[in-house]
Design an enzyme around this catalytic site. Structure first.
Site, PDB file in Angstrom:
ATOM      1  N   ARG A  82       0.790  -1.199  -0.140  1.00  0.00           N
ATOM      2  CA  ARG A  82       0.365   0.233  -0.239  1.00  0.00           C
ATOM      3  C   ARG A  82       1.050   1.232   0.323  1.00  0.00           C
ATOM      4  O   ARG A  82       1.580   1.558   1.423  1.00  0.00           O
ATOM      5  CB  ARG A  82      -1.478  -0.237   1.110  1.00  0.00           C
ATOM      6  N   ASP A 131       6.735  -6.443   3.800  1.00  0.00           N
ATOM      7  CA  ASP A 131       6.776  -7.786   3.147  1.00  0.00           C
ATOM      8  C   ASP A 131       5.958  -7.669   1.261  1.00  0.00           C
ATOM      9  O   ASP A 131       5.937  -6.413   1.256  1.00  0.00           O
ATOM     10  CB  ASP A 131       5.898  -8.476   3.979  1.00  0.00           C
ATOM     11  N   HIS A 165       4.486 -12.784   8.033  1.00  0.00           N
ATOM     12  CA  HIS A 165       5.876 -11.601   8.292  1.00  0.00           C
ATOM     13  C   HIS A 165       5.401 -11.656  10.245  1.00  0.00           C
ATOM     14  O   HIS A 165       6.668 -10.522  10.343  1.00  0.00           O
ATOM     15  CB  HIS A 165       5.026 -10.633   7.579  1.00  0.00           C
ATOM     16  N   ASP A 169      -0.326  -0.696   8.127  1.00  0.00           N
ATOM     17  CA  ASP A 169       0.238   0.276   7.126  1.00  0.00           C
ATOM     18  C   ASP A 169      -1.358   1.071   6.482  1.00  0.00           C
ATOM     19  O   ASP A 169      -1.693   1.981   5.419  1.00  0.00           O
ATOM     20  CB  ASP A 169       0.455   0.109   5.336  1.00  0.00           C
ATOM     21  N   ASP A 170      -2.506   0.424   7.131  1.00  0.00           N
ATOM     22  CA  ASP A 170      -3.774   1.228   6.862  1.00  0.00           C
ATOM     23  C   ASP A 170      -4.300   1.304   7.939  1.00  0.00           C
ATOM     24  O   ASP A 170      -5.560   1.467   8.001  1.00  0.00           O
ATOM     25  CB  ASP A 170      -4.613   0.463   6.196  1.00  0.00           C
ATOM     26  N   ASP A 189      -5.060 -13.005  14.555  1.00  0.00           N
ATOM     27  CA  ASP A 189      -5.568 -12.477  15.370  1.00  0.00           C
ATOM     28  C   ASP A 189      -6.829 -13.786  16.617  1.00  0.00           C
ATOM     29  O   ASP A 189      -7.059 -13.395  17.232  1.00  0.00           O
ATOM     30  CB  ASP A 189      -6.212 -10.954  14.943  1.00  0.00           C
ATOM     31  N   SER A 247      -8.492  -9.375   3.834  1.00  0.00           N
ATOM     32  CA  SER A 247      -9.875  -9.687   4.394  1.00  0.00           C
ATOM     33  C   SER A 247     -10.944  -8.861   3.331  1.00  0.00           C
ATOM     34  O   SER A 247     -12.059  -9.420   3.550  1.00  0.00           O
ATOM     35  CB  SER A 247     -10.376  -8.835   5.912  1.00  0.00           C
TER      36      SER A 247
END
Length: 522
Positions: A191, A218, A264, A286-287, A365, A396
């Site tokens: 991203r 990654d 990662h 990163d989001d 998670d 997702s």
């Protein structure tokens, strides 16, 4: 006082020398007692005084006279010897007291110097622009005074004061953590919008030294790598070396991305803890965009996480943090939750040492939410989220994003968490008060909340569920997330989900006496 004693001793010594000189002159120069005889010599009064008589021809017995003078001198010398011993004794006392007084002064100077350094290193907190110094001054006045009684007492008092200062320094460090380094690990892939996340982190970061940013990439995406490298020495850029596909079962081929993410995470966390040797980390992806008090939040909660073994993470995320479900006037409000929230969370090295050997190959998670990993431990989460996600596109495929995540409210008010007392979050204090608050709230039906006419005041009110299905029905009707992981509802603590509904505080809770989660409810 010391100078006065010294003058008295010198005067005594001078008088002693003068007295001896005068005495010797007197004894040697005085005439013999008695009358002058015909021979011009001194005539003694009698044998009683001299102890001797005249010799032949009336001459004075000179040997007897010498013996008499020697005896008198010996008596006087013995007396003066005693005086000298007394003077020497006083001199020893004076010297010892002088040394004690000197050490007393030096110790006080050392303690004052240490206190000045401590105050400069950790200045008193500022409230409303005024430094709060009363506590520091009170502590100074209460500190035991050094007394110059003996060397042992002075040293004992100095050791006590030093120990108290070290304990105070340790205690302050454990509560406010002024020097602890808490790095930020940014998990990145492909991203280029990672720039939005990095810009906010750098903008709100209070100290590059205390909060170094490590971006672990990654995917090997060149454009994303260029964006990361453009920040230069403002961050550290590391790259996951293994970009190969992971062999998975045929039915899991569509989940290849989840396997790579888990790989990662494992590599990046090992880099932070083992290569860079940090003791804690805050993980973001990163989001994510962070709030202005993001760093303040984690810095204040670090000592709470350290001190309470019933906690295993601090999260900046509220799964039910939509605008209508949170209280905008309570930005400082924090909760314990049994649900692992993620999305901006703090992890300690000790916990990573426990998790790393059994780290999963995918879906890390949800794996964290299993009872085998959670072990009845909780996380801390805020009323209003300190992160939001802007990444709809990902592995997702936008799950929950359109329905929930895009509506999460990001806090905009800076809360000085490091100046607040957060001890209420410790398990022994939190559990009893929270359960009392929940089960003392009036029990109402969901229809009463939806209609609202019969309810008075802002709450809290309690809605009770008794099964998996009833929880899901009530959650959907009240606008909160209805999914459960290993039987734990999102944001739940002891089965209770807290939120606002039409401006009223609501507890969606199991029956009183709840004991454990039912994993079959997942």
């Amino acid at each position: 006082m010391v100078r006065k004693k010294g003058s008295l001793i010198l005067c005594g010594g001078f008088l002693f020398v003068a007295w001896n000189a005068l005495l010797l002159l007197y004894l040697w120069g005085r005439p013999l007692s008695g009358r002058l005889g015909e021979g011009g010599g001194a005539e003694p009064v009698g044998k009683e005084e001299w102890g001797v008589g005249r010799g032949k021809g009336g001459q004075v017995n000179l040997a007897g006279e010498v013996i008499r003078l020697a005896e008198e001198v010996e008596v006087q010398l013995e007396t003066q010897k005693k005086l000298l011993k007394q003077i020497e004794g006083h001199r020893a006392v004076w010297a010892r007291q002088r040394d004690v007084g000197k050490r007393d002064t030096e110790d006080k100077k050392d303690i004052k110097h240490e206190m000045v350094q401590q105050e400069q290193k950790h200045p008193p907190p500022v409230r409303d622009g005024v430094e709060v110094r009363e506590q520091a001054e009170a502590k100074e006045t209460q500190k035991p005074a050094l007394t110059a009684v003996s060397d042992s007492k002075v040293e004992q008092q100095h050791a006590t004061d030093t120990k108290e200062e070290e304990e105070a320094k340790t205690d302050k460090s454990s509560t406010s953590s002024p020097e602890v380094v808490i790095p930020i690990l940014v998990i990145a892939c492909d991203r280029v919008t990672v720039k939005r996340s990095l810009d906010k982190l750098i903008q709100y970061r209070p100290s590059p030294e205390l909060h170094p940013i490590i971006v672990s990439q990654d995917c090997g995406h060149a454009d994303t790598a260029r964006v990361i490298r453009s920040y230069g020495d403002q961050l550290t850029h590391i790259s996951q070396p293994d970009l190969s596909d992971i062999r998975v079962r045929p039915e899991h081929r569509k989940f290849q991305g989840y396997y790579k993410i888990a790989r990662h995470y494992r590599w990046a966390l090992n880099q932070v803890f083992n290569t860079f040797s940090h003791s804690s980390v805050v993980i973001v992806e990163d989001d994510l965009e962070v709030a202005p008090d993001f760093f303040e939040y984690f810095r204040a909660l670090y000592p709470i996480l350290r001190s309470d073994p019933s906690l295993w993470c601090i999260s900046a995320w509220n799964d039910n943090g939509r605008d209508a479900l949170v209280d905008p006037a309570r930005a400082e409000l924090l909760y314990r939750t049994d649900f692992f929230p993620g999305l901006g969370w703090m992890l300690l090295k000790d916990m990573w040492d426990e998790l790393e050997p059994k780290w999963p190959s995918a879906f890390w998670d949800d794996w964290m939410r299993q009872p085998e990993q959670r072990k009845d431990r909780s996380c801390v989460r805020p009323e209003i989220s300190r992160t939001i996600t802007f990444g709809r596109k990902g592995v997702s495929l936008g799950q929950f994003f359109d329905q929930y995540l895009r509506y999460i409210k990001l806090n905009t008010e800076f809360v000085p968490f490091t100046k607040l007392d957060l001890s209420y979050l410790l398990k022994d204090q939190y559990g009893v008060k929270f359960i009392l608050q929940v089960y003392s709230a009036p029990l109402v039906k969901i229809e009463d909340l939806q209609q609202g006419g019969s309810l008075k005041g802002p709450g809290p009110f309690r809605v009770q569920y008794s099964s998996r299905d009833s929880f899901k029905v009530f959650a959907r009707n009240l606008g909160v997330m209805d999914d459960l992981k290993s039987g734990v509802p999102r944001t739940g603590y002891r089965g209770v989900v807290s939120f606002l509904y039409r401006g009223r505080r609501v507890f969606l809770a199991p029956p009183e006496g709840w004991t454990h989660y039912d994993v079959s409810w997942s």
